[in-house]
Write a protein that holds these residues in place. Sequence first.
Motif, short mmCIF file in Angstrom:
data_model
loop_
_atom_site.label_atom_id
_atom_site.label_comp_id
_atom_site.label_asym_id
_atom_site.label_seq_id
_atom_site.Cartn_x
_atom_site.Cartn_y
_atom_site.Cartn_z
N ARG A 165 0.84 -1.20 0.00
CA ARG A 165 0.00 0.00 0.00
C ARG A 165 0.88 1.25 0.00
O ARG A 165 0.74 2.11 0.87
N PRO A 166 1.80 1.37 -0.94
CA PRO A 166 2.74 2.50 -0.93
C PRO A 166 2.02 3.84 -1.03
O PRO A 166 1.11 4.01 -1.85
N GLY A 167 2.41 4.76 -0.15
CA GLY A 167 1.82 6.09 -0.15
C GLY A 167 0.49 6.19 0.56
O GLY A 167 -0.04 7.28 0.75
N GLU A 168 -0.08 5.05 0.98
CA GLU A 168 -1.39 5.05 1.64
C GLU A 168 -1.19 5.12 3.15
O GLU A 168 -0.35 4.42 3.72
N VAL A 169 -1.96 5.97 3.81
CA VAL A 169 -1.93 6.02 5.28
C VAL A 169 -2.77 4.86 5.81
O VAL A 169 -3.97 4.78 5.56
N VAL A 170 -2.12 3.94 6.53
CA VAL A 170 -2.80 2.76 7.08
C VAL A 170 -3.00 2.97 8.57
O VAL A 170 -2.05 3.23 9.31
N ARG A 171 -4.22 2.86 9.02
CA ARG A 171 -4.52 3.06 10.44
C ARG A 171 -3.98 1.91 11.28
O ARG A 171 -3.94 0.75 10.84
N LYS A 172 -3.57 2.23 12.49
CA LYS A 172 -3.07 1.18 13.40
C LYS A 172 -4.14 0.16 13.69
O LYS A 172 -3.87 -1.04 13.80
N LEU A 175 -4.12 -2.25 10.98
CA LEU A 175 -2.96 -3.14 11.08
C LEU A 175 -3.22 -4.24 12.10
O LEU A 175 -2.85 -5.41 11.89
N LEU A 176 -3.85 -3.90 13.22
CA LEU A 176 -4.19 -4.92 14.22
C LEU A 176 -5.13 -5.97 13.63
O LEU A 176 -5.03 -7.16 13.93
N THR A 177 -6.03 -5.51 12.75
CA THR A 177 -6.97 -6.45 12.13
C THR A 177 -6.31 -7.30 11.06
O THR A 177 -6.46 -8.52 11.03
N GLU A 178 -5.55 -6.66 10.17
CA GLU A 178 -5.02 -7.35 8.99
C GLU A 178 -3.72 -8.10 9.25
O GLU A 178 -3.48 -9.16 8.64
N VAL A 179 -2.86 -7.57 10.11
CA VAL A 179 -1.56 -8.21 10.36
C VAL A 179 -1.58 -9.08 11.60
O VAL A 179 -1.03 -10.18 11.62
N GLU A 188 -2.87 -0.65 20.46
CA GLU A 188 -2.11 -0.02 19.38
C GLU A 188 -0.64 0.11 19.74
O GLU A 188 0.21 0.30 18.87
N ARG A 189 -0.33 -0.02 21.03
CA ARG A 189 1.07 -0.01 21.47
C ARG A 189 1.83 -1.17 20.83
O ARG A 189 3.01 -1.06 20.54
N THR A 190 1.12 -2.28 20.58
CA THR A 190 1.74 -3.42 19.89
C THR A 190 2.28 -2.99 18.53
O THR A 190 3.40 -3.34 18.15
#
Length: 242
Positions: A165-172, A175-179, A188-190
């Motif tokens: 997702r280059p250039g895209e702002v990804v919400r934390k 990231l918790l959901t997808e990664v 979100e500290r993780t």
Amino acid sequence: MTHVLVIEDDPSIRASLVRSLTDRGHAVASAPTGLVGLQEALDTRPDLVLLDLGLPDLDGQSLLSMLRAVRQTPVIVVTARDDDTTVVKALDTGADDYVVKPFTMDQLEARMRAVLRRSDGAAPDDAVAVGDLVAEPAARRASLRGTELDLTRREFDLLVHLMRRPGEVVRKRDLLTEVWNLPYGGSERTVDVHLSWLRRKLGESAAHPVYLHSVRGVGVRLTAPEDGSRAAAGAGGAPTPA
């Protein structure tokens, strides 16, 4: 039908999980200790492992490391330990999700479905490149300016997710959901901790970003650096502390 392996030392919890999962249509095997569970995982190749951390013969974190050394079977940690340090360590070691006791079976099964969806819908194996940063998902290898990076499993997954997702702002939270496969919660500290480790290995810091740019109050964006930033990152060789 999903083949589930339950590794849990408490006989009442183990029996309840086996009964409930069986009633819901899963094929369930169980083990009361870590070593028996490891052997069962190697012999039967389950679709999913539910792992307690408080085992009598070895710590569940150690068992998780052993499992990850030989199998990529999805693992959900199911434990009473809810401190942030333990959660982060388990996720970094390779757990696909983390459920704290007590929980409902509806919640656990929803987590199982989410983990299995991610496993079944694994990301494409095509290599991806952003600037001088290259990731090869099939080989689970990443390199910067031709030098291979020493990344943990979670760091690699995080990097590839952002590189796609280059250039895209990804919400934390995303990231918790997808990664991390934590659609129902998670600190979100993780994400912050893993981004800090990843920055160190890329030779940059939050104060002096090259590839990873934090967007305050929103998330993080991965972009190819400007020529000047790329040259600066290549000078000196040593990683910059985050």
